[in-house]
Design an enzyme around this catalytic site. Sequence first.
Site, PDB file in Angstrom:
ATOM      1  N   LYS A 222     -29.039  20.360   4.820  1.00 41.69           N
ATOM      2  CA  LYS A 222     -30.165  20.154   5.764  1.00 41.69           C
ATOM      3  C   LYS A 222     -30.394  20.938   6.918  1.00 41.69           C
ATOM      4  CE  LYS A 222     -32.033  15.583   3.964  1.00 41.69           C
ATOM      5  NZ  LYS A 222     -32.153  14.372   4.467  1.00 41.69           N
ATOM      6  N   ARG A 256     -25.953  11.125  -0.777  1.00 42.68           N
ATOM      7  CA  ARG A 256     -26.986  12.194  -1.784  1.00 42.68           C
ATOM      8  C   ARG A 256     -26.783  13.395  -1.776  1.00 42.68           C
ATOM      9  NH1 ARG A 256     -32.097  14.244  -1.253  1.00 42.68           N
ATOM     10  NH2 ARG A 256     -33.172  13.708  -3.138  1.00 42.68           N
TER      11      ARG A 256
END
Length: 275
Positions: A222, A256
């Site tokens: 991210k 995740r």
Amino acid sequence: MLNIRGKLLSLDTPVVMGILNVTPDSFYAGSRQQNEAAVAKRIETIVAEGGGIVDVGGYSSRPDAAEVSVEEEWDRVEPVLKMLLRDYPGIPVSIDTFGADIARRAVEDYGVAIINDISGGNIDENMFETVAKLNVPYVLMHMRGVPQTMQQYTDYHNLIEDIMLYFAEKVRILRLSGVNDIIIDPGFGFSKTLDQNYELMRYLNEFSTMFECPLLVGISRKKMIYDLLGCTADDSLNGTTALNTFALLHGADILRVHDVKAAVETVKIIYKLKH
């Protein structure tokens, strides 16, 4: 423990959830799967590398992503769900959606085991009722606004306190609705600045203890990693592993991720250190 279609999934050892994006515009190009062969290969890789859950998403949640109709989202995910049910009936599948109708069809038609809703029920008012009727685990994530506007909502009275209050209220409503298995996801990268993401990470353990719910952490490749390190999403695996390590040491039950092998190895090492 999670009740997965009548079978208990132990979280004594953290579980790795492999990301399977069937979108043309996911923020990480390496995770986009655009044809049947690529999808089949991605599923095979997730399973072979030790992924315990496959998370299927047909709606990109990056800030500038295009809106997608319910039918288009379903057209993207249905062939993947069909393939998973046919070829990998034993692996739990999660549907990454904020649409109650998509969630219902995925569970009823293809035996999907978990609903992963980035909106915490805020986008589709029918989501909580749908989850309760389907009687499946629900990933409750923190986000403000919608994916297209979420980064406009980063002003908090007190970041940790505000997010705690959000979860307290949502968990209460879900419990009253009859939802038994609730998974908390703090929502890294959603309605949060870079500094807020790291403040949230520092308080991660509070979330795992406060609500007595399993904790999911999704920070794979991210912006909070590659902006801090001055690199790209393609070059952010090392930073991802560092943050996943911290998360595992501070209560994470589910990771995740895009890179399943690296995450599974991290889980194995941290578990060994703890036991």
